[in-house]
Design a protein around this motif. Structure first.
Motif, PDB file in Angstrom:
ATOM      1  N   THR A  40       0.867  -1.187   0.000  1.00 26.15           N
ATOM      2  CA  THR A  40       0.000   0.000   0.000  1.00 26.15           C
ATOM      3  C   THR A  40       0.902   1.234   0.000  1.00 26.15           C
ATOM      4  O   THR A  40       2.045   1.169  -0.410  1.00 26.15           O
ATOM      5  N   SER A  42       1.680   5.500  -0.869  1.00 25.56           N
ATOM      6  CA  SER A  42       1.496   6.389  -2.025  1.00 25.56           C
ATOM      7  C   SER A  42       2.122   5.819  -3.294  1.00 25.56           C
ATOM      8  O   SER A  42       1.603   6.008  -4.393  1.00 25.56           O
ATOM      9  N   THR A  43       3.261   5.157  -3.140  1.00 25.28           N
ATOM     10  CA  THR A  43       4.043   4.795  -4.329  1.00 25.28           C
ATOM     11  C   THR A  43       3.290   3.918  -5.330  1.00 25.28           C
ATOM     12  O   THR A  43       3.301   4.233  -6.524  1.00 25.28           O
ATOM     13  N   ASP A  71       1.103  -6.019   4.693  1.00 26.10           N
ATOM     14  CA  ASP A  71       0.929  -5.615   6.086  1.00 26.10           C
ATOM     15  C   ASP A  71      -0.443  -4.994   6.330  1.00 26.10           C
ATOM     16  O   ASP A  71      -1.181  -4.692   5.385  1.00 26.10           O
ATOM     17  N   GLY A 136       7.288  -1.000  -1.618  1.00 30.13           N
ATOM     18  CA  GLY A 136       7.754   0.380  -1.559  1.00 30.13           C
ATOM     19  C   GLY A 136       8.885   0.393  -0.545  1.00 30.13           C
ATOM     20  O   GLY A 136       9.242  -0.647   0.017  1.00 30.13           O
ATOM     21  N   ILE A 137       9.444   1.548  -0.286  1.00 32.26           N
ATOM     22  CA  ILE A 137      10.497   1.639   0.728  1.00 32.26           C
ATOM     23  C   ILE A 137      10.245   2.870   1.601  1.00 32.26           C
ATOM     24  O   ILE A 137       9.893   3.941   1.083  1.00 32.26           O
ATOM     25  N   HIS A 142      12.625   0.859   5.711  1.00 31.12           N
ATOM     26  CA  HIS A 142      11.754  -0.286   5.998  1.00 31.12           C
ATOM     27  C   HIS A 142      11.113  -0.818   4.714  1.00 31.12           C
ATOM     28  O   HIS A 142      10.912  -0.083   3.741  1.00 31.12           O
ATOM     29  N   GLY A 144       7.666  -3.421   4.013  1.00 29.80           N
ATOM     30  CA  GLY A 144       6.565  -3.796   4.886  1.00 29.80           C
ATOM     31  C   GLY A 144       6.682  -2.895   6.107  1.00 29.80           C
ATOM     32  O   GLY A 144       7.058  -1.721   5.991  1.00 29.80           O
ATOM     33  N   ARG A 171       0.224  11.670   7.621  1.00 30.78           N
ATOM     34  CA  ARG A 171      -0.429  12.450   6.561  1.00 30.78           C
ATOM     35  C   ARG A 171      -1.774  11.856   6.146  1.00 30.78           C
ATOM     36  O   ARG A 171      -2.593  12.541   5.554  1.00 30.78           O
ATOM     37  N   LYS A 206      13.355   9.588  -1.126  1.00 32.96           N
ATOM     38  CA  LYS A 206      13.770   8.185  -1.079  1.00 32.96           C
ATOM     39  C   LYS A 206      15.194   7.990  -1.602  1.00 32.96           C
ATOM     40  O   LYS A 206      15.730   6.883  -1.550  1.00 32.96           O
TER      41      LYS A 206
HETATM   42  C1  F6R Z   1       3.015  -0.457   2.615  1.00 32.94           C
HETATM   43  C2  F6R Z   1       4.309  -0.729   3.214  1.00 32.94           C
HETATM   44  C3  F6R Z   1       5.329   0.314   3.436  1.00 32.94           C
HETATM   45  C4  F6R Z   1       5.427   1.342   2.298  1.00 32.94           C
HETATM   46  C5  F6R Z   1       6.479   2.396   2.621  1.00 32.94           C
HETATM   47  C6  F6R Z   1       6.545   3.484   1.576  1.00 32.94           C
HETATM   48  O1  F6R Z   1       2.231  -1.615   2.535  1.00 32.94           O
HETATM   49  O2  F6R Z   1       4.525  -1.844   3.565  1.00 32.94           O
HETATM   50  O3  F6R Z   1       6.576  -0.311   3.619  1.00 32.94           O
HETATM   51  O4  F6R Z   1       5.735   0.689   1.108  1.00 32.94           O
HETATM   52  O5  F6R Z   1       6.216   2.979   3.861  1.00 32.94           O
HETATM   53  O6  F6R Z   1       5.360   4.199   1.603  1.00 32.94           O
HETATM   54  P1  F6R Z   1       5.020   5.311   0.500  1.00 32.94           P
HETATM   55  O7  F6R Z   1       4.840   4.583  -0.786  1.00 32.94           O
HETATM   56  O8  F6R Z   1       3.739   5.928   0.984  1.00 32.94           O
HETATM   57  O9  F6R Z   1       6.166   6.246   0.473  1.00 32.94           O
END
Ligand code: F6R
Length: 245
Positions: A40, A42-43, A71, A136-137, A142, A144, A171, A206
């Motif tokens: 999940t 934003s990415t 998660d 995503g990261i 992290h 997940g 946010r 990032k």
């Molecule tokens: C989401 C998840 C998180 C996001 C990470 C990046 O299921 O496991 O690890 O991938 O926090 O979030 P965004 O994409 O919102 O920058």
């Protein structure tokens, strides 16, 4: 860059979303009944938007895939608008016709979260493991909700969110106090079992951590650095996120 990591650097977030959607769609065409690990945040939103459009124009059929989300927040149920179950239903599953019984997301409101973790891990194994895992990261590295720690998390577990993650995710909530402090998350080992990993990173925020994750030392202080040990990782980053690669 390591040879097990295929890196695509694209112009911007739109191009990233397009490339990721095409790659995902291609995999679904080859393996329409496959097991897909989803993220999940934003990415992946732009990628999900495109998959919805492709599915509405019959370019892709997602009605037979099996999905496992990375998660879910603990303490909120699937109907909560900030739950990841709600996110997935509204941004991807409903519009692409992924059957309810094929949507696997840990229950954040499970009476026994530790048992929920064990059951979730078993379900993934029983489904035959994940073919393609989207990630995503976090700005702290992290993946997940596996936050920086002294050891790499193993299997699906009950995890505390790092302060930086609570800040970042505030946010989406009315107030920072509303952000859940715990989550159920696939572990690093669970993620590493996926056949292919698709890591998406966008934006300057990032850039530093993506450089550390892919080129720095492999350390649980940067959980995503474990990906350097995976045999098949695809990274799609926009120029801003790829600045240090
Ligand atoms: C989401 C998840 C998180 C996001 C990470 C990046 O299921 O496991 O690890 O991938 O926090 O979030 P965004 O994409 O919102 O920058």
């Amino acid at each position: 860059m390591l040879k097990n990591i295929t890196l695509y650097v694209v112009e911007d977030y739109n191009a990233l979303s397009q490339k990721a959607a095409l790659l995902f769609a291609q995999t679904v065409k080859t393996n329409p009944t496959g097991v897909y690990g989803l993220a999940t945040g934003s990415t992946p939103e732009g990628m999900y938007d495109r998959l919805v459009k492709m599915s509405q124009t019959n370019e892709i059929d997602m009605t037979k895939i099996v999905a496992f989300n990375l998660d879910e927040y603990v303490s909120i149920g699937p109907d909560h608008t900030q739950s990841y179950a709600y996110y997935m239903a509204t941004k991807l599953f409903n519009a692409t016709g992924v059957p309810i019984q094929n949507r696997n997301i840990p229950r954040g409101d499970a009476p026994d979260p530790h048992n929920e973790c064990a059951e979730y891990e078993k379900k993934i194994v029983n489904a035959g493991g994940i073919h393609l895992q989207v990630l995503g990261i976090g700005t702290n590295g992290h993946i997940g909700f596996n936050e920086p720690a002294d050891t790499f998390a193993g299997q699906t577990s009950y995890a505390a969110l790092a302060e930086e993650t609570i800040q970042a995710n505030s946010r989406f909530f009315d107030s920072i106090d509303d952000v859940p402090k715990f989550a159920i998350s696939m572990g690093i080992q669970t993620i590493m079992m996926a056949e292919t990993i698709l890591l998406l990173a966008s934006g300057e925020s990032k850039a530093k951590i993506l450089g550390e994750a892919l080129q720095g030392p492999i350390t649980p202080q940067v959980p995503a650095s474990a990906l350097q040990l995976h045999r098949n990782v695809i990274v799609i980053a926009d120029k801003a996120a790829a600045k240090f690669l």
